[in-house]
Design a protein around this motif. Structure first.
Motif, PDB file in Angstrom:
ATOM      1  N   ASN A 107       0.863  -1.178   0.000  1.00 21.26           N
ATOM      2  CA  ASN A 107       0.000   0.000   0.000  1.00 21.26           C
ATOM      3  C   ASN A 107       0.902   1.230   0.000  1.00 21.26           C
ATOM      4  OD1 ASN A 107       0.662   0.699   2.834  1.00 21.26           O
ATOM      5  ND2 ASN A 107      -0.527  -1.133   3.323  1.00 21.26           N
ATOM      6  N   SER A 108       0.341   2.394   0.137  1.00 17.01           N
ATOM      7  CA  SER A 108       1.151   3.613   0.048  1.00 17.01           C
ATOM      8  C   SER A 108       2.082   3.789   1.238  1.00 17.01           C
ATOM      9  CB  SER A 108       0.247   4.833  -0.100  1.00 17.01           C
ATOM     10  OG  SER A 108      -0.579   4.974   1.035  1.00 17.01           O
ATOM     11  N   ASN A 109       1.897   2.992   2.289  1.00 19.22           N
ATOM     12  CA  ASN A 109       2.737   3.111   3.482  1.00 19.22           C
ATOM     13  C   ASN A 109       3.668   1.933   3.708  1.00 19.22           C
ATOM     14  OD1 ASN A 109       1.721   5.651   4.410  1.00 19.22           O
ATOM     15  ND2 ASN A 109      -0.167   4.570   4.927  1.00 19.22           N
ATOM     16  N   GLU A 110       3.660   0.962   2.809  1.00 19.67           N
ATOM     17  CA  GLU A 110       4.489  -0.224   3.018  1.00 19.67           C
ATOM     18  C   GLU A 110       4.859  -0.867   1.685  1.00 19.67           C
ATOM     19  OE1 GLU A 110       3.477  -3.376   6.053  1.00 19.67           O
ATOM     20  OE2 GLU A 110       3.265  -4.550   4.220  1.00 19.67           O
ATOM     21  N   ALA A 111       6.128  -1.175   1.560  1.00 18.25           N
ATOM     22  CA  ALA A 111       6.622  -1.951   0.415  1.00 18.25           C
ATOM     23  C   ALA A 111       7.703  -2.883   0.947  1.00 18.25           C
ATOM     24  CB  ALA A 111       7.172  -1.035  -0.672  1.00 18.25           C
ATOM     25  N   TRP A 112       8.037  -3.878   0.152  1.00 15.03           N
ATOM     26  CA  TRP A 112       9.059  -4.845   0.532  1.00 15.03           C
ATOM     27  C   TRP A 112      10.053  -4.982  -0.603  1.00 15.03           C
ATOM     28  CZ3 TRP A 112       9.211  -7.186   5.330  1.00 15.03           C
ATOM     29  CH2 TRP A 112       8.101  -6.942   6.147  1.00 15.03           C
ATOM     30  N   LEU A 113      11.303  -5.079  -0.243  1.00 16.57           N
ATOM     31  CA  LEU A 113      12.390  -5.245  -1.201  1.00 16.57           C
ATOM     32  C   LEU A 113      13.011  -6.615  -0.975  1.00 16.57           C
ATOM     33  CD1 LEU A 113      14.741  -4.391  -3.107  1.00 16.57           C
ATOM     34  CD2 LEU A 113      15.752  -3.257  -1.155  1.00 16.57           C
ATOM     35  N   PRO A 114      12.742  -7.590  -1.861  1.00 16.95           N
ATOM     36  CA  PRO A 114      13.386  -8.895  -1.721  1.00 16.95           C
ATOM     37  C   PRO A 114      14.791  -8.843  -2.323  1.00 16.95           C
ATOM     38  CG  PRO A 114      11.799  -8.940  -3.524  1.00 16.95           C
ATOM     39  CD  PRO A 114      11.754  -7.557  -2.946  1.00 16.95           C
ATOM     40  N   TRP A 115      15.789  -9.290  -1.545  1.00 15.31           N
ATOM     41  CA  TRP A 115      17.157  -9.295  -2.055  1.00 15.31           C
ATOM     42  C   TRP A 115      17.984 -10.291  -1.268  1.00 15.31           C
ATOM     43  CZ3 TRP A 115      18.923  -7.522  -6.459  1.00 15.31           C
ATOM     44  CH2 TRP A 115      20.292  -7.433  -6.662  1.00 15.31           C
ATOM     45  N   ASP A 116      18.622 -11.215  -1.934  1.00 17.28           N
ATOM     46  CA  ASP A 116      19.509 -12.208  -1.321  1.00 17.28           C
ATOM     47  C   ASP A 116      18.838 -12.998  -0.197  1.00 17.28           C
ATOM     48  OD1 ASP A 116      21.645 -11.771  -2.989  1.00 17.28           O
ATOM     49  OD2 ASP A 116      22.693 -10.414  -1.626  1.00 17.28           O
ATOM     50  N   GLY A 117      17.552 -13.296  -0.346  1.00 18.71           N
ATOM     51  CA  GLY A 117      16.847 -14.090   0.652  1.00 18.71           C
ATOM     52  C   GLY A 117      16.324 -13.292   1.830  1.00 18.71           C
ATOM     53  N   VAL A 118      16.491 -11.977   1.806  1.00 19.27           N
ATOM     54  CA  VAL A 118      16.003 -11.097   2.868  1.00 19.27           C
ATOM     55  C   VAL A 118      14.878 -10.248   2.287  1.00 19.27           C
ATOM     56  CG1 VAL A 118      16.603  -9.206   4.440  1.00 19.27           C
ATOM     57  CG2 VAL A 118      18.277 -11.000   3.959  1.00 19.27           C
ATOM     58  N   PHE A 119      13.835 -10.031   3.088  1.00 15.33           N
ATOM     59  CA  PHE A 119      12.772  -9.113   2.714  1.00 15.33           C
ATOM     60  C   PHE A 119      12.944  -7.867   3.571  1.00 15.33           C
ATOM     61  CE2 PHE A 119      11.325 -12.895   0.840  1.00 15.33           C
ATOM     62  CZ  PHE A 119      10.394 -12.553  -0.129  1.00 15.33           C
ATOM     63  N   TYR A 120      13.289  -6.756   2.925  1.00 16.22           N
ATOM     64  CA  TYR A 120      13.484  -5.491   3.627  1.00 16.22           C
ATOM     65  C   TYR A 120      12.170  -4.733   3.609  1.00 16.22           C
ATOM     66  CZ  TYR A 120      18.436  -6.491   3.229  1.00 16.22           C
ATOM     67  OH  TYR A 120      19.672  -7.079   3.318  1.00 16.22           O
ATOM     68  N   LYS A 121      11.715  -4.333   4.788  1.00 18.50           N
ATOM     69  CA  LYS A 121      10.488  -3.553   4.877  1.00 18.50           C
ATOM     70  C   LYS A 121      10.820  -2.101   4.565  1.00 18.50           C
ATOM     71  CE  LYS A 121       6.600  -2.304   7.750  1.00 18.50           C
ATOM     72  NZ  LYS A 121       5.942  -2.488   9.051  1.00 18.50           N
ATOM     73  N   LEU A 122      10.043  -1.527   3.646  1.00 20.05           N
ATOM     74  CA  LEU A 122      10.237  -0.145   3.242  1.00 20.05           C
ATOM     75  C   LEU A 122       9.034   0.684   3.671  1.00 20.05           C
ATOM     76  CD1 LEU A 122      11.416  -0.781  -0.439  1.00 20.05           C
ATOM     77  CD2 LEU A 122      12.842  -0.546   1.606  1.00 20.05           C
ATOM     78  N   VAL A 123       9.307   1.880   4.111  1.00 19.72           N
ATOM     79  CA  VAL A 123       8.259   2.839   4.448  1.00 19.72           C
ATOM     80  C   VAL A 123       8.541   4.122   3.677  1.00 19.72           C
ATOM     81  CG1 VAL A 123       7.810   1.846   6.736  1.00 19.72           C
ATOM     82  CG2 VAL A 123       9.503   3.678   6.485  1.00 19.72           C
ATOM     83  N   PRO A 124       7.489   4.915   3.419  1.00 12.25           N
ATOM     84  CA  PRO A 124       7.753   6.181   2.756  1.00 12.25           C
ATOM     85  C   PRO A 124       8.745   6.958   3.603  1.00 12.25           C
ATOM     86  CG  PRO A 124       5.406   5.803   2.912  1.00 12.25           C
ATOM     87  CD  PRO A 124       6.081   4.746   3.732  1.00 12.25           C
TER      88      PRO A 124
END
Length: 180
Positions: free
Chosen positions: A150-167
């Motif tokens: 949603n507009s307040n949460e995204a995830w970045l998958p990289w090297d087996g890790v999911f990084y939580k992203l926020v605006p």
């Protein structure tokens, strides 16, 4: 007529033909099928640079890096704009963004082999998958694929890790911590 249309849709869904027929007919909805379309660099970017900041991470299984190494990304920002995309120190000066609407559970199970408990970390029932191309070629950098909840949460998958992203901005995120 509505009953016949519903029955036809149900039959096409059961046979797996609905996405193809809907795509050809130009009537694809998020819950019925996945749609992939290239979008201009400014779609959803608001004619400025959208900044996502790493606020945490989750390691659902085997990873190329450990949790301490993943923590080094906390507070780092990724930027997606009209004329450039930047992930950590990597920069693309000719980005194109492709977005695909997907149902969360089948997509995460198929693409990342996540368990149901791992999928619960990512909010919502649907995701927008953003693929970033650089100069028309797949960008092989962190941020090439974003899973936007949603507009307040995204995830970045990289090297087996999911990084939580926020605006965010370029300041360290206040809640930058590993996720339970």
């Amino acid at each position: 007529m509505l009953l016949r249309a519903v029955s036809l849709r149900a039959m096409l869904l059961r046979t797996g033909l609905f996405p193809a027929v809907a795509l050809l007919a130009g009537c694809c909805s998020l819950s019925a099928c996945n749609s992939t379309e290239p979008v201009p660099a400014d779609a959803g970017i608001n004619n400025t640079t959208t900044i996502w900041t790493v606020a945490g991470h989750y390691v659902p299984g085997v990873s190329a890096i450990n949790s301490q190494q993943a923590e080094r990304w906390h507070g780092k920002s990724l930027r997606f704009g009209l004329s450039y995309a930047q992930a950590l120190e990597q920069r693309c000066t000719n980005p194109t963004y492709h977005r695909t609407a997907v149902d969360k559970i089948p997509y995460l199970a198929r693409e990342f082999h996540l368990s149901m408990s791992a999928m619960q970390k990512i909010s919502g029932q649907a995701l927008t998958v953003q693929q970033t191309l650089c100069g028309g070629e797949p960008w092989a950098e962190p941020g090439a694929t974003l899973l936007i909840s949603n507009s307040n949460e995204a995830w970045l998958p990289w090297d087996g890790v999911f990084y939580k992203l926020v605006p965010g901005n370029d300041e360290v995120a206040a809640d930058a911590a590993p996720l339970p």
